[in-house]
Write a protein that holds these residues in place. Structure first.
Motif, PDB file in Angstrom:
ATOM      1  N   CYS A  63      38.800  37.275  46.678  1.00 29.02           N
ATOM      2  CA  CYS A  63      39.349  37.180  45.312  1.00 29.02           C
ATOM      3  C   CYS A  63      38.302  36.660  44.338  1.00 29.02           C
ATOM      4  CB  CYS A  63      40.564  36.270  45.310  1.00 29.02           C
ATOM      5  SG  CYS A  63      41.831  36.810  46.455  1.00 29.02           S
ATOM      6  N   GLU A  95      42.945  32.293  50.271  1.00 23.47           N
ATOM      7  CA  GLU A  95      44.332  32.325  50.739  1.00 23.47           C
ATOM      8  C   GLU A  95      44.522  33.057  52.076  1.00 23.47           C
ATOM      9  OE1 GLU A  95      46.519  30.585  49.034  1.00 23.47           O
ATOM     10  OE2 GLU A  95      48.166  31.065  50.372  1.00 23.47           O
ATOM     11  N   PRO A  96      43.946  34.239  52.264  1.00 20.00           N
ATOM     12  CA  PRO A  96      44.257  34.942  53.510  1.00 20.00           C
ATOM     13  C   PRO A  96      43.637  34.309  54.752  1.00 20.00           C
ATOM     14  CG  PRO A  96      43.362  36.436  51.849  1.00 20.00           C
ATOM     15  CD  PRO A  96      43.111  35.039  51.380  1.00 20.00           C
ATOM     16  N   CYS A 131      42.295  32.431  42.924  1.00 19.03           N
ATOM     17  CA  CYS A 131      43.116  32.643  44.116  1.00 19.03           C
ATOM     18  C   CYS A 131      44.080  31.462  44.278  1.00 19.03           C
ATOM     19  CB  CYS A 131      42.204  32.791  45.340  1.00 19.03           C
ATOM     20  SG  CYS A 131      43.065  33.217  46.855  1.00 19.03           S
ATOM     21  N   ASP A 132      45.350  31.776  44.242  1.00 23.79           N
ATOM     22  CA  ASP A 132      46.476  30.852  44.423  1.00 23.79           C
ATOM     23  C   ASP A 132      46.247  29.364  44.107  1.00 23.79           C
ATOM     24  OD1 ASP A 132      47.587  33.246  45.246  1.00 23.79           O
ATOM     25  OD2 ASP A 132      48.719  32.312  46.847  1.00 23.79           O
ATOM     26  N   THR A 203      41.961  38.716  42.221  1.00 28.13           N
ATOM     27  CA  THR A 203      43.113  38.134  42.925  1.00 28.13           C
ATOM     28  C   THR A 203      44.164  39.200  43.210  1.00 28.13           C
ATOM     29  OG1 THR A 203      44.415  37.702  40.940  1.00 28.13           O
ATOM     30  CG2 THR A 203      42.791  36.028  41.557  1.00 28.13           C
ATOM     31  N   CYS A 204      45.191  38.814  43.951  1.00 31.91           N
ATOM     32  CA  CYS A 204      46.363  39.673  44.133  1.00 31.91           C
ATOM     33  C   CYS A 204      46.853  40.106  42.750  1.00 31.91           C
ATOM     34  CB  CYS A 204      47.473  38.915  44.846  1.00 31.91           C
ATOM     35  SG  CYS A 204      47.078  38.504  46.550  1.00 31.91           S
ATOM     36  N   ALA A 210      48.764  33.647  42.273  1.00 34.46           N
ATOM     37  CA  ALA A 210      47.521  33.721  41.502  1.00 34.46           C
ATOM     38  C   ALA A 210      47.791  34.185  40.079  1.00 34.46           C
ATOM     39  CB  ALA A 210      46.537  34.658  42.191  1.00 34.46           C
TER      40      ALA A 210
HETATM   41 FE1  FES Z   1      43.663  35.451  46.675  1.00 31.79          FE
HETATM   42 FE2  FES Z   1      46.204  36.572  46.794  1.00 31.79          FE
HETATM   43  S1  FES Z   1      44.738  36.275  48.375  1.00 31.79           S
HETATM   44  S2  FES Z   1      45.130  35.691  45.150  1.00 31.79           S
END
Ligand code: FES
Length: 580
Positions: A63, A95-96, A131-132, A203-204, A210
């Motif tokens: 991200c 995040e992942p 990211c989140d 990001t997502c 995010a």
């Molecule tokens: Fe980074 Fe969703 S994995 S914003």
């Protein structure tokens, strides 16, 4: 319209960095000589604001893959405005990949940000991330330090693609995973999706945490106008970074500190925007923590009040149909805020020196299906509701806009899983005694129990029910869920089961009632039975014996308090370091 008032500008000898570089003593000799060691000269720093660029780039954070280059764009802007940029790498919360949950490390990033800015000769800051947990982590630390700063969002990635259909991060993974479990998607099709769902840095791009948090930061006034959702791969994005670099230098001279921006009204603006977006339930935890760092009292009740007044107007998955890229080109956050009209406090100051009202005045909606009006929302109330009752005395949250409507008022028998591994072992069993009307309960997934309150709250639908076509059920836990997730999931139950909250006392077969219109979450057992079970309850062993995990477990707050560390909350002054 703050720009109409006279702006007092600092003198160079009033800069914080002057203590390091501007005085004539033994230590300043060392500081200057070491800058010269890097190749800088007095022309680089003398009398100039030092801008710390806190960068959460990392090889493992997809991200943030573009943030190395974006830091250079920021530096260009800082230099254009007569500042001295210094990049400061900080922990990257990908995040992942980061386990057991990035939430375990949000406060570590907040501490690192605060201490980087405090211990080095920094006058103002640019925060790079998206990211989140990165947005709240960076912002919480920078608020506590109190220097002028601009948060520059990483921006959402491009929309995913599979056979000509747009794919959304997370949301479509959950959707098609159930189709695969039901035997309706082949391995080959699943592999095609793996290749197509994440096709650029950023990001997502669904309304996950995010996108929600980047938007909340803009609504608070902490980004340049319109910055939150510029697609990461769009050339507007590096230009925004350079602009921020120029602007933060002026913010230092004008002493635009976060306490001037982060008022109770600004926090209300953020909650209004969150509701209108159908934002992630995680926002409630992060915004409480951020607001309290700024000395603004905020509790779940305020979210619930605003939720009843603001409809969901952003037609973005998982509550709606489109993606962040569509939203940006439909007019973006400024257009949404303009549509919100009097629900937004227009007099709040933002980092560009203008008020929010001035910033959004000229915005327009270019696609009225993506950004709806107040009279044409996709959901009549705000995206998140706060439930209370004997099962969650301090509250729980739910996203009714992303649930099957029939489940927003439901009473059913509990099927209880004592932890994630127990749930994972049971959920695929074809002989599991469960119907679509049962209520799935997951214990020990909260801040201390998870640990780190992982995003396990969208419990899988039992396989035998998925095969029968069931796609939503009531699920209750003290975990969080990804903002990209959906379903009738009651989350953040507080106090959590690991510390003996009532969720720990639920047994399979108990009846549980959820009623969103009454904001109710009730366990149908007698008070006497509840007391008997409480007496019999045995506290589990702490998750960590040493290190950061131990500190986390000893100081972490519950979800309704924002999961901050008790020793980082607003109050005590942040001392300037002595230089000897
Ligand atoms: Fe980074 Fe969703 S994995 S914003």
């Amino acid at each position: 319209m703050t720009s109409s008032r006279p702006i007092a500008r600092k003198r160079p000898d009033e800069l914080r960095s002057h203590r390091w570089f501007g005085v004539q003593d033994l230590r300043a000799f060392g500081h200057r000589s070491r800058l010269r060691q890097i190749g800088y000269d007095a022309e680089d720093w003398a009398g100039k604001p030092v801008i710390g660029i806190v960068n959460t780039w990392s090889d493992i954070n997809a991200c943030h893959a573009h943030l190395r280059e974006r830091a250079e764009d920021v530096k260009r802007g800082v230099l254009q405005a007569g500042g001295f940029p210094l990049e400061l790498p900080a922990i990257s919360l990908a995040e992942p990949f980061q386990k057991p949950s990035t939430m375990l490390y949000r406060n570590l990033l907040a501490m690192e940000t605060e201490e980087l800015l405090r211990s080095y000769p920094i006058d103002g800051a640019i925060l790079l991330g998206g990211c989140d947990k990165t947005t709240p982590g960076l912002v919480m630390g920078a608020i506590s330090m109190g220097l002028p700063f601009i948060y520059c969002p990483a921006g959402p990635m491009l929309r995913g693609n599979w056979r000509g259909q747009a794919l959304g991060s997370g949301s479509d993974v959950w959707k098609y995973w159930d189709e695969k479990r039901a035997g309706k998607i082949t391995e080959a099709e699943w592999e095609q999706m793996e290749n197509g769902i994440a096709r650029s840095f950023g990001t997502c791009m669904t309304m996950g945490t995010a996108v929600s948090m980047m938007s909340v930061a803009e609504a608070l006034g902490l980004t340049l106008p319109g910055a939150a959702l510029i697609p990461a791969a769009d050339s507007n994005h590096p230009r925004m970074m350079t602009h921020a670099g120029r602007r933060v230098v002026d913010m230092v001279w004008e002493d635009v500190t976060p306490d001037r921006i982060l008022t109770a009204k600004a926090v209300d603006n953020a909650i209004v925007v969150h509701m209108a977006l159908g934002g992630s339930t995680n926002v409630m935890i992060h915004l409480i923590a951020m607001a309290r760092r700024a000395g603004v009292a905020l509790s779940l009740e305020r979210f619930d009040q605003i939720s009843r007044e603001v409809p969901v107007m952003a037609n973005i998955r998982p509550s709606g149909a489109h993606l962040a890229e569509d939203f940006y080109y439909a007019g973006g956050l400024p257009a949404l805020m303009k549509e919100l009209g009097g629900k937004i406090h227009g007099d709040c100051l933002t980092v560009n020196g203008e008020t929010m009202g001035v910033n959004v005045a000229k915005a327009e909606v270019y696609n009225a299906d993506v950004i709806r009006g107040l009279q044409n929302p996709i959901y009549a109330e705000g995206g998140t509701a706060v439930l209370k009752g004997n099962l969650a005395p301090r509250g729980a949250v739910m996203k009714p806009s992303a649930a099957e409507p029939r489940l927003t008022k439901h009473r059913g028998k509990a099927v209880v899983f004592r932890d994630y591994n127990h749930m994972a072992a049971e959920i695929e069993r074809d002989d599991l005694d469960v119907t679509p009307d049962h209520v799935l309960v997951l214990q020990n997934a909260g801040p201390k129990g998870g640990p780190g309150m992982p995003e396990w709250g969208m419990l899988p639908i039992p396989r035998k029910l998925v095969k029968a076509g069931v796609r939503d059920m009531v699920r209750i836990s003290d975990a969080r869920m990804s903002g990209t997730s959906y379903g009738a999931c009651v989350l953040h139950v507080a106090p959590e089961s690991f510390v003996g909250g009532p969720l720990a006392l639920v047994e399979t077969g108990d009846e549980i009632e959820v009623d969103v219109s009454k904001r109710l979450l009730h366990l149908h057992i007698s008070d006497e039975e509840m007391a008997r079970r409480r007496t019999a309850w045995v506290a589990p062993h702490p998750r960590y014996e040493r290190g950061y995990g131990r500190m986390y477990q000893e100081h972490i707050g519950q979800a309704d308090d924002g999961c901050d560390f008790d020793f980082l909350e607003h109050g005590a002054e942040v001392p300037e370091p002595e230089i000897h």
